[in-house]
Structure formats: structure tokens, C-alpha cells
Design a protein around this motif. Structure first.
Motif, PDB file in Angstrom:
ATOM      1  N   LYS A  41       0.848  -1.198   0.000  1.00  0.00           N
ATOM      2  CA  LYS A  41       0.000   0.000   0.000  1.00  0.00           C
ATOM      3  C   LYS A  41       0.879   1.241   0.000  1.00  0.00           C
ATOM      4  CE  LYS A  41      -4.120  -1.801   0.375  1.00  0.00           C
ATOM      5  NZ  LYS A  41      -5.174  -1.630  -0.544  1.00  0.00           N
ATOM      6  N   LYS A  42       1.305   1.627  -1.173  1.00  0.00           N
ATOM      7  CA  LYS A  42       2.129   2.823  -1.312  1.00  0.00           C
ATOM      8  C   LYS A  42       1.579   3.669  -2.433  1.00  0.00           C
ATOM      9  CE  LYS A  42       6.594   1.752   0.631  1.00  0.00           C
ATOM     10  NZ  LYS A  42       8.019   1.809   0.412  1.00  0.00           N
ATOM     11  N   ASN A  43       2.483   4.375  -3.083  1.00  0.00           N
ATOM     12  CA  ASN A  43       2.109   5.328  -4.128  1.00  0.00           C
ATOM     13  C   ASN A  43       2.421   4.779  -5.512  1.00  0.00           C
ATOM     14  OD1 ASN A  43       1.551   7.174  -1.999  1.00  0.00           O
ATOM     15  ND2 ASN A  43       3.729   7.591  -1.866  1.00  0.00           N
ATOM     16  N   ILE A  44       1.628   5.203  -6.479  1.00  0.00           N
ATOM     17  CA  ILE A  44       1.783   4.743  -7.858  1.00  0.00           C
ATOM     18  C   ILE A  44       1.893   5.948  -8.780  1.00  0.00           C
ATOM     19  CG2 ILE A  44       0.713   3.414  -9.719  1.00  0.00           C
ATOM     20  CD1 ILE A  44      -0.758   1.825  -7.534  1.00  0.00           C
ATOM     21  N   LEU A  45       2.852   5.885  -9.711  1.00  0.00           N
ATOM     22  CA  LEU A  45       3.070   6.946 -10.691  1.00  0.00           C
ATOM     23  C   LEU A  45       2.561   6.508 -12.049  1.00  0.00           C
ATOM     24  CD1 LEU A  45       4.389   9.604 -11.737  1.00  0.00           C
ATOM     25  CD2 LEU A  45       6.504   8.286 -12.017  1.00  0.00           C
ATOM     26  N   PHE A  46       1.754   7.355 -12.683  1.00  0.00           N
ATOM     27  CA  PHE A  46       1.256   7.096 -14.034  1.00  0.00           C
ATOM     28  C   PHE A  46       1.821   8.133 -14.991  1.00  0.00           C
ATOM     29  CE2 PHE A  46      -1.774   4.711 -11.628  1.00  0.00           C
ATOM     30  CZ  PHE A  46      -2.085   3.648 -12.447  1.00  0.00           C
ATOM     31  N   PHE A  47       2.299   7.645 -16.116  1.00  0.00           N
ATOM     32  CA  PHE A  47       2.877   8.474 -17.169  1.00  0.00           C
ATOM     33  C   PHE A  47       2.315   7.925 -18.472  1.00  0.00           C
ATOM     34  CE2 PHE A  47       6.869   9.171 -19.849  1.00  0.00           C
ATOM     35  CZ  PHE A  47       6.661  10.514 -20.022  1.00  0.00           C
ATOM     36  N   VAL A  48       1.266   8.567 -19.008  1.00  0.00           N
ATOM     37  CA  VAL A  48       0.525   8.039 -20.147  1.00  0.00           C
ATOM     38  C   VAL A  48       0.583   9.033 -21.304  1.00  0.00           C
ATOM     39  CG1 VAL A  48      -1.733   7.223 -20.935  1.00  0.00           C
ATOM     40  CG2 VAL A  48      -1.035   6.841 -18.563  1.00  0.00           C
ATOM     41  N   GLN A  49       0.824   8.511 -22.501  1.00  0.00           N
ATOM     42  CA  GLN A  49       0.836   9.347 -23.702  1.00  0.00           C
ATOM     43  C   GLN A  49      -0.510  10.058 -23.833  1.00  0.00           C
ATOM     44  OE1 GLN A  49       3.158  10.202 -25.860  1.00  0.00           O
ATOM     45  NE2 GLN A  49       1.706  11.365 -27.065  1.00  0.00           N
ATOM     46  N   ALA A  50      -0.477  11.318 -24.210  1.00  0.00           N
ATOM     47  CA  ALA A  50      -1.671  12.166 -24.236  1.00  0.00           C
ATOM     48  C   ALA A  50      -2.832  11.551 -25.010  1.00  0.00           C
ATOM     49  CB  ALA A  50      -1.321  13.537 -24.802  1.00  0.00           C
ATOM     50  N   SER A  51      -2.566  10.923 -26.135  1.00  0.00           N
ATOM     51  CA  SER A  51      -3.654  10.371 -26.945  1.00  0.00           C
ATOM     52  C   SER A  51      -4.319   9.156 -26.294  1.00  0.00           C
ATOM     53  CB  SER A  51      -3.131   9.988 -28.333  1.00  0.00           C
ATOM     54  OG  SER A  51      -2.144   8.983 -28.224  1.00  0.00           O
TER      55      SER A  51
ATOM     56  N   VAL B 149       3.796   3.118 -13.847  1.00  0.00           N
ATOM     57  CA  VAL B 149       3.052   2.663 -15.020  1.00  0.00           C
ATOM     58  C   VAL B 149       3.307   3.680 -16.131  1.00  0.00           C
ATOM     59  CG1 VAL B 149       0.785   2.140 -15.979  1.00  0.00           C
ATOM     60  CG2 VAL B 149       1.280   1.619 -13.569  1.00  0.00           C
ATOM     61  N   ILE B 150       4.003   3.224 -17.175  1.00  0.00           N
ATOM     62  CA  ILE B 150       4.315   4.081 -18.318  1.00  0.00           C
ATOM     63  C   ILE B 150       3.626   3.486 -19.534  1.00  0.00           C
ATOM     64  CG2 ILE B 150       6.144   5.022 -19.780  1.00  0.00           C
ATOM     65  CD1 ILE B 150       8.054   4.621 -17.391  1.00  0.00           C
ATOM     66  N   ILE B 151       2.755   4.272 -20.167  1.00  0.00           N
ATOM     67  CA  ILE B 151       2.047   3.808 -21.358  1.00  0.00           C
ATOM     68  C   ILE B 151       2.389   4.773 -22.501  1.00  0.00           C
ATOM     69  CG2 ILE B 151      -0.171   3.216 -22.377  1.00  0.00           C
ATOM     70  CD1 ILE B 151      -1.216   2.798 -19.520  1.00  0.00           C
ATOM     71  N   PRO B 152       3.438   4.432 -23.265  1.00  0.00           N
ATOM     72  CA  PRO B 152       3.826   5.295 -24.379  1.00  0.00           C
ATOM     73  C   PRO B 152       3.077   4.897 -25.653  1.00  0.00           C
ATOM     74  CG  PRO B 152       5.430   3.571 -24.139  1.00  0.00           C
ATOM     75  CD  PRO B 152       4.376   3.350 -23.063  1.00  0.00           C
ATOM     76  N   SER B 153       3.296   5.646 -26.695  1.00  0.00           N
ATOM     77  CA  SER B 153       2.800   5.290 -28.018  1.00  0.00           C
ATOM     78  C   SER B 153       3.833   5.766 -29.029  1.00  0.00           C
ATOM     79  CB  SER B 153       1.431   5.931 -28.291  1.00  0.00           C
ATOM     80  OG  SER B 153       1.568   7.304 -28.540  1.00  0.00           O
ATOM     81  N   ARG B 154       3.566   5.505 -30.261  1.00  0.00           N
ATOM     82  CA  ARG B 154       4.487   5.971 -31.316  1.00  0.00           C
ATOM     83  C   ARG B 154       4.522   7.482 -31.398  1.00  0.00           C
ATOM     84  NH1 ARG B 154       2.880   1.507 -35.792  1.00  0.00           N
ATOM     85  NH2 ARG B 154       4.043  -0.186 -34.818  1.00  0.00           N
TER      86      ARG B 154
ATOM     87  N   LEU C 165      10.955  11.343 -25.270  1.00  0.00           N
ATOM     88  CA  LEU C 165      11.723  10.102 -25.270  1.00  0.00           C
ATOM     89  C   LEU C 165      12.780  10.089 -24.173  1.00  0.00           C
ATOM     90  CD1 LEU C 165      12.086   9.527 -29.119  1.00  0.00           C
ATOM     91  CD2 LEU C 165      10.381   8.611 -27.541  1.00  0.00           C
ATOM     92  N   ASP C 166      13.425  11.226 -23.920  1.00  0.00           N
ATOM     93  CA  ASP C 166      14.418  11.285 -22.844  1.00  0.00           C
ATOM     94  C   ASP C 166      13.759  11.014 -21.494  1.00  0.00           C
ATOM     95  OD1 ASP C 166      16.438  11.843 -24.631  1.00  0.00           O
ATOM     96  OD2 ASP C 166      16.371  14.014 -24.312  1.00  0.00           O
ATOM     97  N   ASP C 167      12.582  11.592 -21.280  1.00  0.00           N
ATOM     98  CA  ASP C 167      11.857  11.360 -20.026  1.00  0.00           C
ATOM     99  C   ASP C 167      11.429   9.900 -19.907  1.00  0.00           C
ATOM    100  OD1 ASP C 167      11.935  13.983 -18.914  1.00  0.00           O
ATOM    101  OD2 ASP C 167      10.435  14.583 -20.375  1.00  0.00           O
TER     102      ASP C 167
ATOM    103  N   LEU D 247      14.530   7.929 -18.922  1.00  0.00           N
ATOM    104  CA  LEU D 247      14.932   8.176 -17.537  1.00  0.00           C
ATOM    105  C   LEU D 247      13.975   7.529 -16.536  1.00  0.00           C
ATOM    106  CD1 LEU D 247      16.048  11.907 -17.779  1.00  0.00           C
ATOM    107  CD2 LEU D 247      17.493   9.977 -17.166  1.00  0.00           C
ATOM    108  N   LEU D 248      12.685   7.636 -16.786  1.00  0.00           N
ATOM    109  CA  LEU D 248      11.702   7.029 -15.883  1.00  0.00           C
ATOM    110  C   LEU D 248      11.802   5.505 -15.866  1.00  0.00           C
ATOM    111  CD1 LEU D 248       8.553   9.234 -16.478  1.00  0.00           C
ATOM    112  CD2 LEU D 248       9.762   8.932 -14.336  1.00  0.00           C
ATOM    113  N   ARG D 249      11.897   4.899 -17.039  1.00  0.00           N
ATOM    114  CA  ARG D 249      12.011   3.440 -17.093  1.00  0.00           C
ATOM    115  C   ARG D 249      13.288   2.961 -16.419  1.00  0.00           C
ATOM    116  NH1 ARG D 249      10.519   4.184 -22.436  1.00  0.00           N
ATOM    117  NH2 ARG D 249      12.622   3.690 -23.104  1.00  0.00           N
ATOM    118  N   GLY D 250      14.395   3.617 -16.714  1.00  0.00           N
ATOM    119  CA  GLY D 250      15.668   3.228 -16.111  1.00  0.00           C
ATOM    120  C   GLY D 250      15.682   3.375 -14.607  1.00  0.00           C
TER     121      GLY D 250
END
Length: 102
Positions: free
Chosen positions: A3-13, A79-84, A89-91, A94-97
């Protein structure tokens, strides 16, 4: 899951399609963090979250930087949900690493 914190980073579309999961996690008691545009979409869909800055961004309105929160172990899941269409890309890198390292 702890039970902690979760970060979401989702492509705008994809943000409108990606709000159900964060909502359910919030209902289970998790604190949600998100980058600016993701946070805007989550809040529009009634998901409370705290805004964090991108690693390369000098956002003065965000209380914390995403990488700093991961490194300090305040975030237990990223949770990182990118798209094409991703332009930060640098962010993304860095976040994944950082998530893997910590």
C-alpha cells in the motif's frame, strides 16, 4: 501489492482510455501521482492525483520530480504507457531506467 504510491505516465492520446485503472487503485487506497497532462486527464475523470514534474522538466508548479520520488522509494509502482506519438523520449528513458534501478 504494497500500500504505497503509484506513478502514471501516459501518452496524451491514450489518457482517456487509461483512467479506469488509476481510479480503481485510488478506490483501493493507493495515492496516485501523475505527470502534468496525465494528471489533467485523470482529474477531469474524477481521479484524485498529485502532479509531478518530468525528469527533464523544470516545472515550478509540481511539488516533486518523478525521478526523485522513485529514487526516494516514495513510489512503489511506475506505469508508463507510451505510443508511437511520444515526444518525451528522454523522459521515457529516464523514468524506465530509474524504475528498474530502484
Amino acid at each position: 501489492m504494497p500500500k504505497k504510491n503509484i506513478l502514471f505516465f501516459v501518452q496524451a492520446s491514450l489518457t482517456d482510455d487509461a483512467t479506469h485503472g488509476p481510479y480503481q487503485l485510488h478506490e483501493l487506497g493507493y495515492k496516485i501521482y501523475a505527470t502534468r497532462k496525465t494528471a489533467d486527464a485523470l482529474q477531469k475523470n474524477h481521479v484524485p492525483c498529485e502532479v509531478v514534474a518530468y525528469p527533464t522538466e523544470k516545472d515550478t508548479t509540481a511539488k516533486a520530480n518523478a525521478v526523485d520520488l522513485i529514487e526516494s522509494k516514495d513510489i512503489c509502482l511506475v506505469v508508463i504507457i507510451p505510443s508511437r506519438e511520444s515526444t518525451r523520449l528522454d523522459d521515457d528513458f529516464l523514468l524506465r531506467g530509474t524504475a528498474v534501478d530502484f
